[in-house]
Design an enzyme around this catalytic site. Structure first.
Site, short mmCIF file in Angstrom:
data_model
loop_
_atom_site.label_atom_id
_atom_site.label_comp_id
_atom_site.label_asym_id
_atom_site.label_seq_id
_atom_site.Cartn_x
_atom_site.Cartn_y
_atom_site.Cartn_z
N ALA A 1 -115.66 2.82 23.28
CA ALA A 1 -116.22 1.47 23.15
C ALA A 1 -116.39 0.77 24.49
CB ALA A 1 -115.34 0.62 22.23
N ASN B 1 -120.72 11.40 34.14
CA ASN B 1 -120.29 10.06 34.55
C ASN B 1 -120.40 9.81 36.04
OD1 ASN B 1 -118.21 12.11 34.08
ND2 ASN B 1 -116.79 10.65 35.00
N CYS C 1 -110.90 7.41 36.58
CA CYS C 1 -109.56 7.93 36.31
C CYS C 1 -109.00 8.72 37.48
CB CYS C 1 -109.56 8.78 35.04
SG CYS C 1 -110.79 10.06 35.08
N1 PLP Z 1 -115.63 10.99 29.18
C1 PLP Z 1 -116.45 10.45 30.07
C2 PLP Z 1 -117.75 11.13 30.36
C3 PLP Z 1 -116.11 9.28 30.74
O1 PLP Z 1 -116.93 8.75 31.64
C4 PLP Z 1 -114.86 8.68 30.45
C5 PLP Z 1 -114.43 7.47 31.18
O2 PLP Z 1 -114.66 7.30 32.34
C6 PLP Z 1 -114.03 9.27 29.50
C7 PLP Z 1 -114.45 10.43 28.88
C8 PLP Z 1 -112.71 8.67 29.14
O3 PLP Z 1 -112.89 7.47 28.45
P1 PLP Z 1 -111.66 6.59 27.99
O4 PLP Z 1 -111.32 5.73 29.15
O5 PLP Z 1 -112.11 5.84 26.79
O6 PLP Z 1 -110.54 7.52 27.67
#
Ligand code: PLP
Length: 401
Positions: free
Chosen positions: A248, A175, A380
């Site tokens: 989603a 990400n 996050c």
């Molecule tokens: N995994 C990856 C690679 C992400 O980029 C993200 C969100 O940034 C997540 C997990 C977590 O996603 P969610 O916000 O739906 O919990």
């Protein structure tokens, strides 16, 4: 002031077609899918239709789709659920005996195996923090390093596999830097390892009865495909994965809804235990709680649209990515690209730069004031001013990371 949004890896807007599909399920078709009356059945049928749509997009059976509240929850369910299931079995045959003088003895105590899981060092925090938590609870965790481009070290991964390894989790696309991980190769390494295990286990091993599935089914392979689904083939058989996570909100769907694909193994015994209990009829007993019907409908519509536009979106974004990079080289020649220079090795929606004499946070604020929304790292952890664990794992100093 005109505003420009450059943070699609953190969250995408809701596609109006998705919004339209969801609309009736807020107030018109509001039934609880668990209810037996007409309203419930209507909602239940819609949820099953959505399950089937997502299953088709992943090339699997609808029974293998588990809806959760987010990719974070799906990742937690994958890691914790496998470990929880494993532990239950370890102790299920124990008998506690009392000799009536209050001396207790435990008979049938199974020899405990310390379970081991392998994750890459650049996983999203929902994997890494869960792994650290499991480590505190006695699970051995191997954090496989990556090279300077963020590519997982396959040799180290292979060397880390042993008979105690019950799960490997490596993300499909990162990400922060967009690196596309060699999921097919990892699946092959795991499957070769299992074959070798099969050969050497012709005679029954002493720990065999501790595993919910035949020991040769382990390690299971999980991938977090949250950033990949828009752009890459996510057919679970092609990938060779047993568990796969989606969200989603990264594919122009609503926030607060995730999926965990859970491969159904030939043997009936399940290898996953729920981490949210309380609704044994919900999500095949793997996730309690009334289904988020509008979210599920929105997820399915978004998945269907993403499937259809995958090739054209790839081309469109690749062109923009190449253009952006070429312009950056002219405008800011001192800026350095983090992650693969070879754009084919990174997601087409991603570019990540280092600016030598600027703090990321200062730059972000300056850009924001000019109307440009960019990100200094994962959403996050964006509010925590700490070096990126992804860039650090790629070998950069704390300062640069
Ligand atoms: N995994 C990856 C690679 C992400 O980029 C993200 C969100 O940034 C997540 C997990 C977590 O996603 P969610 O916000 O739906 O919990």
């Amino acid at each position: 002031m005109k505003k420009y949004y450059f943070d699609y890896a953190a969250g995408t807007p809701l596609d109006p077609r998705v919004e339209k599909a969801m609309k009736p399920y807020w107030s018109e078709k509001f039934g609880n899918p668990g209810a037996l009356h007409w309203f419930g059945q209507e909602a239940s049928a819609a949820v099953f239709g959505a399950r089937d749509t997502i299953a088709k997009a992943l090339g699997c059976n609808y029974r293998e789709i588990i809806f959760t509240s987010s990719a974070t929850e799906s990742n937690n369910l994958a890691l914790r659920g496998v470990i929880k299931n494993f532990k239950i079995l370890r102790f299920q045959d124990c008998k506690i005996e009392n000799d009536k003088k209050n001396n207790f003895a435990i008979s049938n105590l199974q020899l405990a195996i310390k379970p081991k899981i392998i994750v890459s060092a650049i996983e999203h925090d929902s994997i890494l923090e869960t792994a650290r938590d499991l480590e505190r609870k006695g699970v051995e965790v191997i954090y496989v390093p990556v090279d300077k481009n963020g590519m997982v070290d396959l040799k180290k991964l292979k060397e880390s596999l042993d008979e105690r390894t019950i799960l490997v989790s490596v993300m499909y696309a990162n990400n922060e830097v967009g690196t596309i991980e060699p999921i097919f190769e990892i699946a092959k390494i795991i499957s070769d390892f299992k074959k070798g295990k099969g050969e050497s286990q012709k005679s029954k091993g002493k720990f065999d009865n501790l595993y919910p599935l035949p020991p040769t089914s382990y390690p299971l392979f999980h991938t977090d495909a949250v950033q990949a689904f828009n752009y890459l083939n996510c057919n679970v058989d092609d990938l060779g994965v047993d568990l796969l996570t989606l969200s989603a909100q990264k594919i122009y769907g609503p926030k607060g809804i995730g999926v965990l694909y859970v491969r159904q193994m030939s043997r009936a015994a399940s290898y996953l235990s729920p981490i949210i209990t309380g609704g044994s009829a919900q999500e095949y007993g793997l996730r309690g709680g009334t289904e988020n019907v509008p979210g599920i409908i929105g997820f399915a519509k978004a998945a269907e649209l993403a499937e259809k536009s995958r090739n054209s979106e790839n081309k469109r974004l690749r062109k923009l990515q190449e253009y952006f990079l070429a312009r950056m080289k002219k405008i800011a020649p001192k800026a350095k690209l983090n992650g693969p220079e070879d754009l084919k090795k990174r997601n087409p929606n991603n570019l990540n730069f280092y600016f030598p004499s600027q703090s990321g946070q200062d730059l972000l604020i300056k850009l924001d004031l000019e109307g440009f929304a960019v990100s200094p790292g994962a959403a996050c952890s964006a509010r925590v001013c700490a070096p990126s664990h992804v860039l650090k794992a790629m070998g950069f100093s704390d300062g640069r990371a």
